[in-house]
Design an enzyme around this catalytic site. Structure first.
Site, short mmCIF file in Angstrom:
data_model
loop_
_atom_site.label_atom_id
_atom_site.label_comp_id
_atom_site.label_asym_id
_atom_site.label_seq_id
_atom_site.Cartn_x
_atom_site.Cartn_y
_atom_site.Cartn_z
N THR A 1 5.42 -0.68 6.58
CA THR A 1 6.28 -0.90 5.42
C THR A 1 6.55 0.42 4.67
OG1 THR A 1 5.30 -3.07 5.17
CG2 THR A 1 6.48 -2.23 3.27
N VAL A 2 5.48 1.15 4.37
CA VAL A 2 5.66 2.37 3.55
C VAL A 2 6.25 3.51 4.38
CG1 VAL A 2 4.51 4.03 2.04
CG2 VAL A 2 3.74 1.66 2.07
N LYS B 1 -4.97 4.16 -0.05
CA LYS B 1 -6.02 4.12 -1.09
C LYS B 1 -7.42 3.98 -0.54
CE LYS B 1 -3.49 0.55 -0.44
NZ LYS B 1 -2.42 -0.34 -0.78
N GLU C 1 -0.37 10.35 -4.83
CA GLU C 1 0.18 9.61 -5.96
C GLU C 1 0.45 8.14 -5.61
OE1 GLU C 1 0.97 10.71 -9.33
OE2 GLU C 1 1.14 8.54 -9.44
N GLY D 1 1.72 1.96 -6.70
CA GLY D 1 3.00 1.98 -5.97
C GLY D 1 3.95 3.00 -6.57
N ILE E 1 4.71 3.55 -9.64
CA ILE E 1 4.43 3.99 -11.02
C ILE E 1 3.84 5.39 -11.00
CG2 ILE E 1 3.16 3.52 -13.16
CD1 ILE E 1 2.72 0.65 -12.14
N GLU F 1 -1.60 -6.35 2.09
CA GLU F 1 -2.19 -5.48 3.11
C GLU F 1 -2.12 -6.20 4.46
OE1 GLU F 1 -3.59 -2.29 2.28
OE2 GLU F 1 -2.38 -2.87 0.57
N ASP G 1 -8.78 -4.09 -2.69
CA ASP G 1 -7.70 -3.13 -2.88
C ASP G 1 -7.69 -2.63 -4.34
OD1 ASP G 1 -4.97 -1.97 -1.93
OD2 ASP G 1 -4.48 -3.06 -3.77
N LYS H 1 -8.48 1.21 -6.02
CA LYS H 1 -7.58 1.87 -6.98
C LYS H 1 -8.30 2.21 -8.28
CE LYS H 1 -3.53 -0.30 -4.92
NZ LYS H 1 -2.73 -1.54 -4.91
N1 HSE Z 1 -1.39 -4.69 -1.08
C1 HSE Z 1 -1.17 -3.79 -2.15
C2 HSE Z 1 -0.77 -4.58 -3.38
C3 HSE Z 1 -0.09 -2.81 -1.78
O1 HSE Z 1 -0.46 -5.76 -3.24
O2 HSE Z 1 -0.80 -4.06 -4.49
C4 HSE Z 1 0.08 -1.68 -2.72
O3 HSE Z 1 -1.07 -0.90 -2.83
#
Ligand code: HSE
Length: 412
Positions: A10-11, A100, A124, A129, A131, A185, A196, A200
């Site tokens: 995706t990214v 991350k 970053e 995401g 932000i 994810e 996740d 972060k």
């Molecule tokens: N799976 C993560 C989320 C993706 O839903 O925030 C972005 O880090």
């Protein structure tokens, strides 16, 4: 400037698309040279993709190519991302990542390797995401002692909770939609169990307080046990349930770091953060509260942060960007079970009227909650401040009451 992208999920595909579409404009606006994707490393085949001539399955093509000085890592996970990233940094290539897990687990090693090789390791996109948060936190707020960070850090769980709150939708249906939209994810357990968000908050805390924080040292709870009944009780308390990552510096210098669902009053700035949006509330001793808000997941928001780091790396190929932290400080994280908090409690009881005096005798003042459709077999309330251990002990002592739900009341 030629770059390589590792991973076309995706990214990664978003990064390639932005650079393909905007690479030439960037030259005029932000860079002295065109930006061009020369390689895409991917084990899967994309025979019909318009970038098919860029694909390689061989990492050696990239590491040996002296034209490549910036590499984007969007594979995710630790292996092989850690190996590829280490090899790129050791070979004198700058690395930009959205990963991350890699940053939270291996960030210190990679930052040290980048320093040793006089290159940049930029990340970053790993938090929030699209932000801008890591640069603002470490650069623009540098004059502050950060007192606390509270954030909605996972788009998937925020999307699911919003659907449960606004549409009375089941957890499973909402998760399926989030996966379809590319928020989740590869394995959504990391989202729904809070891992996740934990990675972060570890990255944010490391940047804010200066030492590496390992996810294994941070307690995290997910949203899988939240029921629609809890959502309804929270609403009756003028609140919503959100998954909150928190990192606070206590007066003794220790850090209280935690990820858990929380009852957030509607007057909080975080209460109205819905769908895939994330928000991070940073409290600095000079600024007081500063709020960062935007899309925390998804192809283009995350790719936007990656491409910005690529531009920064390309513009500073001979200069190091000083975003990072030092080694972990043993014992700095306080045991979350020793911290007092108000709690939302939902019990299964034999009869709510009969048991109420016993509950009050054990827990003191409580604030009773109501919801439509509740029977006398259920009781929900907000407690005074207790540690989690004290509260669970007290509830276990109440005969005829079974604990069904325990959620912290947020202080943000
Ligand atoms: N799976 C993560 C989320 C993706 O839903 O925030 C972005 O880090």
């Amino acid at each position: 400037m030629n770059i390589a992208v590792l991973g076309y999920g995706t990214v990664g595909s978003g990064v390639v698309e932005i650079i393909n579409n905007r690479g030439k404009d960037l030259m005029n606006k932000k860079m002295s040279e065109n930006l061009f994707v020369k390689y895409i490393l991917e084990i899967r085949d994309f025979p019909d993709d318009k970038n098919k001539e860029k694909f390689t399955k061989n990492f050696e093509d990239i590491i040996r190519d002296h034209e490549i000085s910036v590499v984007v890592e969007t594979i995710g996970g630790i292996n092989p991302a850690f190996d590829f990233t280490s090899r790129c940094l050791s070979a004198g290539k700058h690395v930009v990542t959205s990963n991350k897990e890699l940053v939270a687990e291996k960030g210190l090693e990679l930052l040290e390797l980048a320093k040793k090789n006089n290159v940049n390791f930029l990340f970053e996109a790993s938090v929030g995401g699209g932000i801008p948060i890591l640069r603002p936190l470490s650069v623009c707020l540098a004059a502050n002692n950060i007192r606390s960070i509270n954030g909605i850090l996972n788009g998937t769980t925020n999307f699911i909770l919003t659907k449960m709150i606004s549409d009375n939708m089941s957890f499973e249906t909402a998760l399926k939609i989030a996966q379809k939209k590319g928020y989740a994810e590869k394995d959504p357990t990391a989202d729904v169990e809070g891992h996740d968000a934990c990675r972060k908050i570890c990255i944010l805390a490391a940047l804010a307080f200066g030492n590496h924080i390992y996810p294994k040292d941070v307690h995290s709870e997910g949203i899988t046990k939240i029921m629609l009944e809890d959502v309804a009780y929270a609403a009756s308390y003028n609140s919503v349930i959100k998954l909150i990552g928190t990192a606070q510096q206590l007066n003794n210098g220790q850090l209280y770091i935690l990820v858990s669902p929380a009852i957030v009053n509607k007057t909080s700035q975080l209460a109205s953060v819905d769908d895939v949006f994330n928000a991070i509330l940073v409290d600095g001793d000079a600024t007081d509260e500063v709020l960062f808000y935007g899309k925390g997941a998804g192809k283009f928001p995350t790719a936007s942060a990656v491409v910005a780091d690529v531009i920064d790396a390309c513009n500073h190929t001979d200069k190091r960007r000083l975003i990072g932290w030092g080694p972990e400080k043993k014992g700095v994280i306080v045991d979350y079970k020793t911290i007092k908090n108000q709690y939302y409690v939902r019990l299964r009881v034999f009869d709510s009227f009969q048991i109420l005096p016993t509950i009050k005798a054990n827990l003191g003042d409580i604030h009773l909650l109501s919801r439509s459709g509740a029977t006398t077999l259920e009781l929900a309330f907000i407690t005074n401040e207790y540690t989690e251990t004290e509260l669970i002990d007290k509830i276990e002592n109440i005969k005829g009451a079974e604990l069904k739900s325990l959620i912290r009341v947020a202080k943000c």
